[in-house]
Design a protein around this motif. Structure first.
Motif, PDB file in Angstrom:
ATOM      1  N   ASN A 144       0.835  -1.198   0.000  1.00  0.00           N
ATOM      2  CA  ASN A 144       0.000   0.000   0.000  1.00  0.00           C
ATOM      3  C   ASN A 144       0.873   1.253   0.000  1.00  0.00           C
ATOM      4  O   ASN A 144       1.970   1.256   0.551  1.00  0.00           O
ATOM      5  CB  ASN A 144      -0.911   0.005   1.223  1.00  0.00           C
ATOM      6  N   PRO A 174       1.464   5.390   0.818  1.00  0.00           N
ATOM      7  CA  PRO A 174       0.989   6.458   1.700  1.00  0.00           C
ATOM      8  C   PRO A 174       0.270   7.569   0.938  1.00  0.00           C
ATOM      9  O   PRO A 174      -0.504   8.317   1.525  1.00  0.00           O
ATOM     10  CB  PRO A 174       2.276   6.968   2.362  1.00  0.00           C
ATOM     11  N   GLN A 175       0.516   7.680  -0.368  1.00  0.00           N
ATOM     12  CA  GLN A 175      -0.166   8.693  -1.177  1.00  0.00           C
ATOM     13  C   GLN A 175      -1.673   8.464  -1.193  1.00  0.00           C
ATOM     14  O   GLN A 175      -2.440   9.413  -1.411  1.00  0.00           O
ATOM     15  CB  GLN A 175       0.380   8.678  -2.609  1.00  0.00           C
ATOM     16  N   GLU A 176      -2.093   7.214  -0.968  1.00  0.00           N
ATOM     17  CA  GLU A 176      -3.522   6.917  -0.945  1.00  0.00           C
ATOM     18  C   GLU A 176      -4.188   7.512   0.290  1.00  0.00           C
ATOM     19  O   GLU A 176      -5.386   7.785   0.292  1.00  0.00           O
ATOM     20  CB  GLU A 176      -3.725   5.401  -0.983  1.00  0.00           C
ATOM     21  N   PHE A 177      -3.401   7.715   1.326  1.00  0.00           N
ATOM     22  CA  PHE A 177      -3.918   8.297   2.564  1.00  0.00           C
ATOM     23  C   PHE A 177      -3.684   9.803   2.611  1.00  0.00           C
ATOM     24  O   PHE A 177      -4.549  10.566   3.020  1.00  0.00           O
ATOM     25  CB  PHE A 177      -3.237   7.620   3.764  1.00  0.00           C
ATOM     26  N   MET A 178      -2.496  10.226   2.181  1.00  0.00           N
ATOM     27  CA  MET A 178      -2.120  11.637   2.210  1.00  0.00           C
ATOM     28  C   MET A 178      -1.586  12.014   0.827  1.00  0.00           C
ATOM     29  O   MET A 178      -0.386  11.893   0.562  1.00  0.00           O
ATOM     30  CB  MET A 178      -1.056  11.880   3.294  1.00  0.00           C
ATOM     31  N   ALA A 206       0.826  12.596  10.265  1.00  0.00           N
ATOM     32  CA  ALA A 206       0.050  11.490  10.837  1.00  0.00           C
ATOM     33  C   ALA A 206       0.991  10.355  11.197  1.00  0.00           C
ATOM     34  O   ALA A 206       2.027  10.157  10.546  1.00  0.00           O
ATOM     35  CB  ALA A 206      -1.016  11.009   9.851  1.00  0.00           C
ATOM     36  N   VAL A 209       2.100   6.454  11.643  1.00  0.00           N
ATOM     37  CA  VAL A 209       1.912   5.091  11.149  1.00  0.00           C
ATOM     38  C   VAL A 209       1.894   4.160  12.358  1.00  0.00           C
ATOM     39  O   VAL A 209       2.695   4.333  13.288  1.00  0.00           O
ATOM     40  CB  VAL A 209       3.069   4.699  10.203  1.00  0.00           C
ATOM     41  N   TYR A 221      -4.475  -3.490  12.852  1.00  0.00           N
ATOM     42  CA  TYR A 221      -4.079  -2.395  11.982  1.00  0.00           C
ATOM     43  C   TYR A 221      -3.954  -2.824  10.522  1.00  0.00           C
ATOM     44  O   TYR A 221      -3.822  -1.985   9.647  1.00  0.00           O
ATOM     45  CB  TYR A 221      -2.720  -1.842  12.418  1.00  0.00           C
ATOM     46  N   ASP A 269      -1.116  -0.429   6.112  1.00  0.00           N
ATOM     47  CA  ASP A 269      -1.375   0.683   5.192  1.00  0.00           C
ATOM     48  C   ASP A 269      -0.115   1.073   4.427  1.00  0.00           C
ATOM     49  O   ASP A 269      -0.183   1.433   3.256  1.00  0.00           O
ATOM     50  CB  ASP A 269      -1.924   1.893   5.944  1.00  0.00           C
TER      51      ASP A 269
END
Length: 226
Positions: A36, A38-42, A100, A102, A113, A122
């Motif tokens: 996964n 991190p761009q998908e979250f932020m 944020a 992790v 998680y 994530d």
């Protein structure tokens, strides 16, 4: 305005971190990375600050005896990392950036998680640490540092702050010494680690959360000579 990366690293060490590195978030867009992102979250993320502590030898060497002590020591590492990362994240936001935390690798919440089926988090903390030049992968699927091997615990801060990033020290993921060693393969009580580099996380999870009732195993760390 580029943030003072050296100041952030010093703050992490002052708060109790044993090591810290900064990964370029763009590294998660590499085609070779299949986890996964991190761009998908932020979406505006620029940097991943990886913070770690060293786990004391005293709780590792007696394994498999002393698993309650080993597990409790790991949780203390988790608590330490959360405080460090939270302080850094709050300071970054006071300066106008987003931040944020992790989830700490191997936290007491375990698979909560991660995706229930794949057990994939994530983002991969180990990959972030590799990008930040903090170590390489072992056959046991753990991050191997040059100073203390896999006897570590990590967390990370995702942020859109522009930081000076570190770089991988090795092009390959897996330590070359692992091919001839394979002690972790032989010691794993459920055969979760294979000599060809494949890993069965479900077997590892079931052993710790069912057989051991939530206590951590740690045998692959115990026998690692690195």
């Amino acid at each position: 305005m580029r943030q003072d990366t050296a100041e952030i690293k010093e703050q992490a060490r002052r708060l109790g971190a044993d090591f810290v590195g900064v990964a370029d978030a763009a590294g998660f867009l590499n085609p070779g990375y299949t986890g996964n992102r991190p761009q998908e979250f932020m979406p505006g993320i620029r940097s991943v600050i990886v913070v770690g502590v060293v786990i004391p030898k005293g709780c590792v060497q007696p394994l498999p005896k002393g698993r309650p002590e080993y597990t409790n020591t790991l949780m203390a590492g988790t608590a330490t990392l959360r405080v460090i990362a939270f302080r850094i994240a709050r300071d970054l936001e006071k300066q106008g950036y987003l931040a944020a935390l992790v989830p700490t690798e191997g936290s007491e919440f375990g698979m909560w998680y991660a995706d229930r089926e794949t057990l994939r988090a994530d983002i991969s903390l180990k990959y972030a640490a590799w990008l930040a030049g903090l170590g390489t992968y072992g056959l046991n699927q753990l991050l191997i540092t040059s100073e203390t091997g896999p006897r570590i615990r990590m967390t990370a801060i995702l942020t859109d702050a522009p930081l000076d990033t570190d770089h991988p020290k090795e092009e390959s993921f897996v330590r070359p010494e692992c091919a001839a060693c394979q002690k972790c393969v032989k010691v794993c009580p459920v055969g979760a680690i294979s000599a060809d580099g494949t890993f069965r996380p479900q077997a590892c999870r079931d052993f710790m959360f069912t057989t051991l009732g939530g206590l951590r195993c740690g045998m692959c760390i115990r026998v690692c000579p690195l």
